[in-house]
Each structure stands twice: as structure tokens, then as C-alpha cells.
Design an enzyme around this catalytic site. Structure first.
Site, PDB file in Angstrom:
ATOM      1  N   TYR A 190       0.832  -1.265   0.018  1.00  0.00           N
ATOM      2  CA  TYR A 190       0.004  -0.007  -0.109  1.00  0.00           C
ATOM      3  C   TYR A 190       0.875   1.094  -0.048  1.00  0.00           C
ATOM      4  O   TYR A 190       1.784   1.401   1.025  1.00  0.00           O
ATOM      5  CB  TYR A 190      -0.772   0.106   1.216  1.00  0.00           C
ATOM      6  CG  TYR A 190      -1.758  -0.972   1.146  1.00  0.00           C
ATOM      7  CD1 TYR A 190      -2.381  -1.785   0.083  1.00  0.00           C
ATOM      8  CD2 TYR A 190      -2.581  -1.506   2.768  1.00  0.00           C
ATOM      9  CE1 TYR A 190      -3.290  -2.853   0.261  1.00  0.00           C
ATOM     10  CE2 TYR A 190      -3.492  -2.517   2.447  1.00  0.00           C
ATOM     11  CZ  TYR A 190      -4.000  -3.173   1.490  1.00  0.00           C
ATOM     12  OH  TYR A 190      -4.571  -4.138   1.446  1.00  0.00           O
TER      13      TYR A 190
ATOM     14  N   HIS B 283      -0.505 -12.050   1.299  1.00  0.00           N
ATOM     15  CA  HIS B 283      -1.439 -11.161   0.467  1.00  0.00           C
ATOM     16  C   HIS B 283      -2.173 -11.639  -0.584  1.00  0.00           C
ATOM     17  O   HIS B 283      -3.397 -11.759  -0.870  1.00  0.00           O
ATOM     18  CB  HIS B 283      -0.908  -9.669   0.491  1.00  0.00           C
ATOM     19  CG  HIS B 283      -1.470  -8.631   0.002  1.00  0.00           C
ATOM     20  ND1 HIS B 283      -1.360  -7.371   0.038  1.00  0.00           N
ATOM     21  CD2 HIS B 283      -3.155  -8.553  -0.188  1.00  0.00           C
ATOM     22  CE1 HIS B 283      -2.122  -6.574  -0.130  1.00  0.00           C
ATOM     23  NE2 HIS B 283      -3.273  -7.272  -0.216  1.00  0.00           N
TER      24      HIS B 283
ATOM     25  N   LEU C 176     -18.119  -2.353   1.734  1.00  0.00           N
ATOM     26  CA  LEU C 176     -19.091  -1.383   1.384  1.00  0.00           C
ATOM     27  C   LEU C 176     -19.172  -1.230  -0.132  1.00  0.00           C
ATOM     28  O   LEU C 176     -19.441  -0.356  -0.767  1.00  0.00           O
ATOM     29  CB  LEU C 176     -18.775  -0.084   1.859  1.00  0.00           C
ATOM     30  CG  LEU C 176     -19.110   0.184   3.493  1.00  0.00           C
ATOM     31  CD1 LEU C 176     -18.659   1.408   3.705  1.00  0.00           C
ATOM     32  CD2 LEU C 176     -20.523  -0.073   3.609  1.00  0.00           C
TER      33      LEU C 176
ATOM     34  N   ARG D 214     -16.439  -1.278  -2.104  1.00  0.00           N
ATOM     35  CA  ARG D 214     -15.407  -0.456  -2.583  1.00  0.00           C
ATOM     36  C   ARG D 214     -15.981   1.118  -2.560  1.00  0.00           C
ATOM     37  O   ARG D 214     -15.747   2.094  -3.425  1.00  0.00           O
ATOM     38  CB  ARG D 214     -14.852  -0.747  -4.128  1.00  0.00           C
ATOM     39  CG  ARG D 214     -14.192  -1.647  -4.161  1.00  0.00           C
ATOM     40  CD  ARG D 214     -13.491  -2.128  -5.432  1.00  0.00           C
ATOM     41  NE  ARG D 214     -13.079  -3.647  -5.360  1.00  0.00           N
ATOM     42  CZ  ARG D 214     -11.957  -4.003  -4.819  1.00  0.00           C
ATOM     43  NH1 ARG D 214     -11.185  -3.210  -4.243  1.00  0.00           N
ATOM     44  NH2 ARG D 214     -11.605  -5.167  -5.031  1.00  0.00           N
ATOM     45  N   GLY D 215     -16.866   1.300  -1.680  1.00  0.00           N
ATOM     46  CA  GLY D 215     -17.628   2.548  -1.441  1.00  0.00           C
ATOM     47  C   GLY D 215     -18.927   2.898  -2.170  1.00  0.00           C
ATOM     48  O   GLY D 215     -19.565   3.676  -1.939  1.00  0.00           O
TER      49      GLY D 215
ATOM     50  N   GLY E  67     -21.799   3.566  -0.316  1.00  0.00           N
ATOM     51  CA  GLY E  67     -21.813   4.673   0.579  1.00  0.00           C
ATOM     52  C   GLY E  67     -21.965   5.915  -0.416  1.00  0.00           C
ATOM     53  O   GLY E  67     -21.877   6.952  -0.008  1.00  0.00           O
ATOM     54  N   GLY E  68     -22.423   5.498  -1.642  1.00  0.00           N
ATOM     55  CA  GLY E  68     -22.840   6.559  -2.769  1.00  0.00           C
ATOM     56  C   GLY E  68     -21.733   6.638  -3.665  1.00  0.00           C
ATOM     57  O   GLY E  68     -21.967   7.735  -4.440  1.00  0.00           O
TER      58      GLY E  68
END
Length: 348
Positions: free
Chosen positions: A65, A133, A214, A216-217, A220-221
Site C-alpha cells: 500500500y 496477501h 461497502l 469499494r464505497g 456509501g454512494g
């Protein structure tokens, strides 16, 4: 709307090897870019400290990351927190990207060098949960886990995890040394692991850590009520593009309507569904915004009944209606992608 005022985040045993974590974790990946521009270091540290102060103690990072920057940031945040009260997870195994996809390594020498590198960047004496990973198909899983077992014996890591591994790989790994947790993508619109992975984990006493709970968002919109950042990798994600996005908007609208019924946000409803999947499930949503952190914590107060509410939410997202693959491009070539007839060794 459900909120996080005075919410006591429950604690539970992740797997049966003794690791205790907060019921809700924090995925750190986005703090150093991917979905949006990287946060300033001081802001990234601040959100991790805020999460801890609100009861989240399980933090998830990886050496890949931000090209190591994420571990450095997390390490600096840890300096301002009581180390013994934090459950720190990081990962090794993705050595870069090539023309054919991820470059994945799992040799004993590489395992050890990665662990030493992560300990140095995080500036800690031990890692609580150390994941492979991605599985290196060229190295027997027994060799990789054998080296991780040595690191446990040396006190450099406490528990071993796997990410994106198939059922037989999990079994073979667990036979060498108990696996504490398996991290997989799991959300309302990605449920492939329910058929084989979840039963194997529960049979063996392995905890389940859903990443991207979620979507990847999406729930959440993102891309629905927000505009995607031009530098976000989501602009190239199959589920967020063109006709696929147009179709998937119908799914969001259904969840949005159900959220109104439960007096919570769509993100809270989607996350509450994941949280309700079992006491061995610890999702790790990430965010770069305090308001979203509070929203995620508020999902713990959303009350869902096993029979009626969960089925209603489940039925609102028919998996056959989800448009687009769960991942994209060369990423697939190093990910267990759950084809209709998955490879039984899981090393795809």
C-alpha cells in the site's frame, strides 16, 4: 440516522487461536491513495487516532500500500497509541505489477525479508496478524507457512493469516500452522465466498475478515451521489463504468430505500448486513473522512432481525443482477476470482 455517540464497539475472538479484536476494524489502504489523493500524513495519523479513541483497535495495512508509505504512516500513528491495545495486521506477497498481472512471491527467503521490512517501517517489535496477501502458485503453500511458523516461534509475528486463498490452500496451510484469519472481499454485491470459503473457515475455526465490505464505497454512494476523483482507480473498475454503473444504480436505490426504513444511511445498512453474518466476521472498512468513520461505527447500532430484515436486504441485491466483475484487468490474474467451477487448489 444511526450514529456513534457513546457506542461501545464489541470485542470478539478472531479465530480460535486467541486473537481478540474490535468487532469493526479499519482498512488503512486508502490513507495513502487509491480511491482518492493521499492524505497529508498528519491527517492520516489523526483519523487512525480518532478511530482508536472511538473503540476501533484492529488496523489493517500492507507493505504494497502506497509503496511502503502506508506502513510508515501507521507506524507513526502507533507511536501515539498504547501498542499493547492495538491489533496490527499487515501483509506480504505482492512484489509489484508486471505485464501479466501481479508479481506474487512466497518463498521462505522473501517471507522473512518482507517481515523484517514491515517491522522496520512500522517500527514495532512484533506484528499481531501477518497475512500472505496473495498465494504464490509456484511455491508450495507448506513452504510459505513453514517460514511464517518460524517467525511466530521467534516472536516477530503472533498470528498467521491468508488473503484471497482457495479452500484447499486454506486446509493445507492450516495443517502446517493454525491459520487465525482469512481476508476476502465480501459485501452485499460480492458473495462468492459463501459457498466454499466460509464453511471451510468455520470448520477449522478461522476468523473471516471482509475487505471492501461497502463494495469499494459503492454502498456509501461513490459514483452515485458523489463524483469519482479523476485519480481514483474506481474510474476503471468494471462495476463503476458505463452501462454497468447504470444497472448497478438500481441496486443502490433499493438499498437506499431500505435504509430509510431502518432510519440509517445506505452505507450503515450494507455494513450492518456484513456485521450480522456471524461473530467470527470482522469487516475492515476504510475511509479518509471522520464523518464516514462515524457513519461506519454507527452501523453497529442498526438492528436487523435474522429472518426478515436480513432476507429483505439480501433479496434487494440479486447477485445475478450485479453488473461487472468484482475486480479488473491484470488484477484478476493473481486473484482467486471464483469462476463457476473454481480450481480446487485455490491457487489461481
Amino acid at each position: 440516522m444511526a450514529d456513534n455517540k457513546k457506542i461501545q464497539i464489541p470485542r470478539l475472538k478472531l479465530g480460535n487461536q486467541g486473537l481478540e479484536v474490535s468487532k469493526l476494524g479499519f482498512g488503512c489502504m486508502g490513507l495513502t491513495g487509491v480511491y482518492n489523493a493521499p492524505l497529508a500524513e498528519v491527517d492520516g495519523i489523526a483519523i487512525l487516532i480518532d478511530a482508536f479513541n472511538k473503540g476501533i483497535t484492529f488496523f489493517d495495512t500492507a507493505d504494497v500500500y502506497g509503496s511502503h508509505a502506508n506502513e510508515v504512516l501507521v507506524g507513526k500513528a502507533l507511536k501515539q497509541l498504547p501498542r499493547e491495545k492495538v491489533q496490527l495486521a499487515t501483509k506480504f506477497g505482492i512484489a509489484g505489477m508486471g505485464p501479466d498481472g501481479m508479481i506474487v512471491k512466497g518463498t521462505p527467503e522473501y517471507v522473512r525479508s518482507c517481515c523484517e521490512g514491515s517491522l522496520n517501517r512500522l517500527d514495532v517489535d512484533y506484528i499481531d496478524l501477518y497475512y500472505q496477501h496473495r498465494v504464490d502458485t509456484s511455491v508450495p503453500i507448506e513452504e510459505t507457512i513453514g517460514e511464517l511458523k518460524k517467525l511466530v516461534e521467534e516472536g516477530k509475528i503472533k498470528y498467521i493469516g491468508l488473503s484471497e486463498a482457495g479452500p484447499e490452500t486454506i486446509r493445507r496451510a492450516h495443517a502446517v500452522h493454525p491459520i487465525t484469519a482469512v481476508q476476502m472481499e465480501w459485501s452485499l454485491w460480492t458473495r462468492d465466498i459463501e459457498e466454499e470459503i466460509i464453511p471451510v473457515c468455520r470448520e477449522l475455526g478461522i476468523g473471516i475478515v471482509p475487505y471492501s465490505p461497502l463494495g469499494r464505497g459503492f454502498f456509501g454512494g461513490k459514483a452515485i451521489v458523489e463524483t469519482l476523483s479523476a485519480n481514483s482507480f474506481l474510474v476503471a473498475h468494471p462495476r463503476f463504468k458505463g452501462e454497468n454503473l447504470d444497472k448497478n444504480k438500481n441496486i443502490y436505490i433499493r438499498i437506499e430505500n431500505l435504509a430509510k426504513k431502518h432510519k440509517c444511511t445506505p452505507a450503515q445498512l450494507a455494513l450492518a448486513w456484513v456485521l450480522e453474518q456471524g461473530d467470527d466476521v470482522v469487516p475492515i472498512p476504510g475511509t479518509t473522512k471522520i464523518k464516514n468513520l462515524d457513519d461506519n461505527i454507527g452501523s453497529l447500532t442498526v438492528k436487523l432481525t435474522k429472518e426478515e430484515d436480513l432476507k429483505e436486504i439480501f433479496d434487494a441485491v440479486p447477485i445475478e443482477e450485479v453488473a461487472g466483475d468484482r475486480t479488473y484487468g491484470n488484477m484478476k490474474k493473481a486473484t482467486w476470482t471464483f469462476a463457476n467451477t473454481p480450481q480446487k487448489d485455490g491457487n489461481v
